[in-house]
Motif scaffolding. Sequence first.
Motif, PDB file in Angstrom:
ATOM      1  N   TRP A 103       2.592   1.767  -1.092  1.00  0.00           N
ATOM      2  CA  TRP A 103       2.981   0.746  -2.080  1.00  0.00           C
ATOM      3  C   TRP A 103       3.872  -0.307  -1.405  1.00  0.00           C
ATOM      4  O   TRP A 103       3.711  -1.507  -1.602  1.00  0.00           O
ATOM      5  CB  TRP A 103       3.686   1.423  -3.266  1.00  0.00           C
TER       6      TRP A 103
ATOM      7  N   GLY B  32       2.094   0.418  -9.785  1.00  0.00           N
ATOM      8  CA  GLY B  32       2.088   1.852  -9.488  1.00  0.00           C
ATOM      9  C   GLY B  32       1.675   2.679 -10.690  1.00  0.00           C
ATOM     10  O   GLY B  32       1.765   2.225 -11.838  1.00  0.00           O
TER      11      GLY B  32
ATOM     12  N   CYS C 250      10.082   7.629  -7.668  1.00  0.00           N
ATOM     13  CA  CYS C 250       9.110   6.552  -7.900  1.00  0.00           C
ATOM     14  C   CYS C 250       9.752   5.438  -8.719  1.00  0.00           C
ATOM     15  O   CYS C 250       9.560   4.250  -8.433  1.00  0.00           O
ATOM     16  CB  CYS C 250       7.879   7.071  -8.645  1.00  0.00           C
TER      17      CYS C 250
END
Length: 309
Positions: A64, A76, A97
Amino acid sequence: MKCKKCGAKASINMRQHKLALCKEHYLAWAPEQTERFIKKYRMFQRDERILVAVSGGKDSLSLWDILYCLGYQADGLYIGLGIDEGIGYSAESQRLCQKFAEARGLHLHIVDVAQEYGQPIPALAQISHRGRGRPCAVCGLTKRHIMNRVARDLGYDVLATGHNLDDEVAVLFGNTLHWATSYLVRQGPVLHEGPGFVRKVKPLCRFYEREMAAYAILRGIEYIYDECPFAEGATSIYYKELLNKLENDKPGAKLTFYLRFLDAREAGFFAPTADSMPELHPCPNCGQPTSNEGLCSFCRLIEKAQLHA
Ligand code: AMP
Ligand code: FES
Ligand code: ZN
Ligand code: ZN
């Protein structure tokens, strides 16, 4: 060991490429290579919208980060599996995340399996006949279903995962040992879209695992070090250990195995058969393509879980 480009102290030595690089040059080299693979395998174009499936591990977060640095439009997707084992594996990976996305102002979609389907992965696996032993088969089925659904529903052109060379070579090795040609014919950096299927790509498929670990560390990306607690003792890990021994004695062996496989596949060595190209029709419940008569495997799993609830 000195950096081949500037002569400063090297941060990483890649024996298979006969290349040592300092931090600065390595952090430039990895995205350049990724861009090269994206173009070479025609993964996606600049104007396409990408959904990156992130697990909180080094590979998918590095991916990413690289796509973001390269200027691609990449959002994402985190799937909350509800695995509390270990250090609270799922909660911690979700936190990492979210932290990553917030720090860069990126958009992260979160799908929680228990919220959406009533049960977390370990419970779904218990209920399903697939649950004998590890929950990994149920987990894989669920992740594939959700990734495809979210990418399609939200209009993404392509789904990207963080699979690295070590992952791909372990799968290739297993499929070769079993001469599983119906899988071999489909394995590669790109799985093309079809009716109801979004295109899937693996931009890191030519990076060694240690190269991505180095990238994440040198970029200061905080990631979850632990493997999924259910992965312990998995065959794929055994294959990775075997292949690491081979790589240690013959640097570059993994990459050669993978690249020569791609050449052979390209040359039509593994011809598609009725087995590898089953007839698909939309699942009457969720609409995703399936070769089953009636409900797709995922909807069957959820139906079974609801009966047990
Ligand atoms: P694994 O199957 O755990 O080796 O993961 C392979 C790839 O699947 C990762 O690099 C991610 O791109 C994706 N992935 C794994 N777990 C998740 C998750 N919980 N949520 C979203 N993507 C995931
Ligand atoms: Fe799914 Fe381990 S069982 S990540
Ligand atoms: Zn340098
Ligand atoms: Zn279905």
